[in-house]
Design a protein around this motif. Structure first.
Motif, PDB file in Angstrom:
ATOM      1  N   GLU A 157       8.400 -17.371   6.211  1.00 10.83           N
ATOM      2  CA  GLU A 157       8.089 -16.203   5.468  1.00 10.83           C
ATOM      3  C   GLU A 157       8.626 -15.193   7.364  1.00 10.83           C
ATOM      4  O   GLU A 157       8.476 -14.270   7.736  1.00 10.83           O
ATOM      5  N   THR A 159       9.846  -9.297   1.416  1.00  7.16           N
ATOM      6  CA  THR A 159      10.022 -10.044  -0.091  1.00  7.16           C
ATOM      7  C   THR A 159       8.659 -11.886   0.295  1.00  7.16           C
ATOM      8  O   THR A 159       8.048 -12.625  -0.255  1.00  7.16           O
ATOM      9  N   SER A 160       8.121 -10.934   1.924  1.00  3.48           N
ATOM     10  CA  SER A 160       6.936 -12.209   1.633  1.00  3.48           C
ATOM     11  C   SER A 160       5.099 -11.115   1.280  1.00  3.48           C
ATOM     12  O   SER A 160       5.010 -10.345   1.876  1.00  3.48           O
ATOM     13  N   GLU A 161       4.942 -11.891   0.586  1.00  6.38           N
ATOM     14  CA  GLU A 161       3.212 -11.796  -0.321  1.00  6.38           C
ATOM     15  C   GLU A 161       2.700 -11.309   1.070  1.00  6.38           C
ATOM     16  O   GLU A 161       1.244  -9.773   1.098  1.00  6.38           O
ATOM     17  N   LYS A 169       7.956  -2.989   5.027  1.00  5.84           N
ATOM     18  CA  LYS A 169       7.645  -3.619   3.320  1.00  5.84           C
ATOM     19  C   LYS A 169       7.922  -3.399   2.204  1.00  5.84           C
ATOM     20  O   LYS A 169       8.345  -4.683   1.402  1.00  5.84           O
ATOM     21  N   LYS A 189       3.711  -8.692   3.576  1.00  3.43           N
ATOM     22  CA  LYS A 189       2.881  -7.193   2.438  1.00  3.43           C
ATOM     23  C   LYS A 189       1.643  -7.209   2.819  1.00  3.43           C
ATOM     24  O   LYS A 189       1.018  -5.602   3.020  1.00  3.43           O
ATOM     25  N   ASP A 190       0.894  -8.181   2.599  1.00  4.45           N
ATOM     26  CA  ASP A 190      -0.662  -8.262   2.689  1.00  4.45           C
ATOM     27  C   ASP A 190      -1.212  -7.574   4.338  1.00  4.45           C
ATOM     28  O   ASP A 190      -2.402  -6.959   4.132  1.00  4.45           O
TER      29      ASP A 190
END
Length: 205
Positions: A178, A145-147, A141, A150-151
């Motif tokens: 991503e 760099t991928s939101e 995580k 991470k979500d």
């Protein structure tokens, strides 16, 4: 025993940003993570036969997982099954890659006047969940760099009892730039593939 320097990884995750392209498989000094990831990719590419088309191979796998059409008799190699058994044997420590779901849930309910530990079982066997709060997953995580990715992880940190099919669908739908990252691929290898193998390994004798 398998140790992943959990306290060290967790602490540096809060104090600094991982260098771009840091390989989280390196936190295992015994090499089991690297060996199992390589076995996973070998199984995938041997089964789907899309040559070097990584995105098509991974997304086809995820599509079959969330549509429940995956052939679990033909996909895993004997090597991956044996590695899954090693992971399963080590899933007794709270810092391992997989932990008991009852312990995972109890951590969240500790401040809610919980009546006692839950014995989540299937067919008399304790249910395990991927350790989303452990050092390895936090490394993935923190280095991503991928939101969107991470979500997904942050959601699972609060509720580990989510089916692989639902996780697979969310991963499948990440934007290609991503999706095609080492962090997402590593997550798929363990939270999807090996989590499934931990459940079905007994069927392989």
């Amino acid at each position: 025993m398998l140790y992943f320097l959990v306290l060290f990884i967790s602490s540096i995750g809060h104090t600094q940003t991982f260098e771009q392209n840091f390989d989280c498989l390196q936190i295992d000094n015994l090499g089991l993570l690297k060996k199992s990831f390589d076995s996973f990719e070998t199984d995938l590419f041997n089964h789907y036969k899309f040559d070097n088309d990584t995105i098509k191979t991974y997304r086809t796998f995820l599509s079959e997982v969330y549509s429940l059409s995956i052939n679990l008799r033909k996909l895993p190699s004997s090597n991956s099954i044996e590695l899954a058994r090693v992971f399963k044997k080590n899933a007794t420590d709270r810092n391992s890659l997989w932990v008991l779901l009852s312990q995972y849930d109890d951590e969240m309910e500790a401040s809610r006047d919980a009546s006692g530990p839950k014995e989540n079982k299937q067919g008399g066997e304790a249910v395990m969940t991927f350790n989303y709060r452990g050092g390895f997953i936090q490394c993935l995580k923190n280095n991503s760099t991928s939101e969107g990715f991470k979500d997904i992880i942050e959601t699972l940190e609060y509720d580990g009892n989510v089916s692989p099919s639902l996780i697979a669908q969310r991963l499948h739908d990440l934007p290609t730039e991503e999706f095609n990252t080492h962090e997402v691929k590593s997550f798929i290898a363990y939270d999807i593939y090996f989590s499934i193998l931990l459940v079905i390994e007994k069927a392989f004798g």
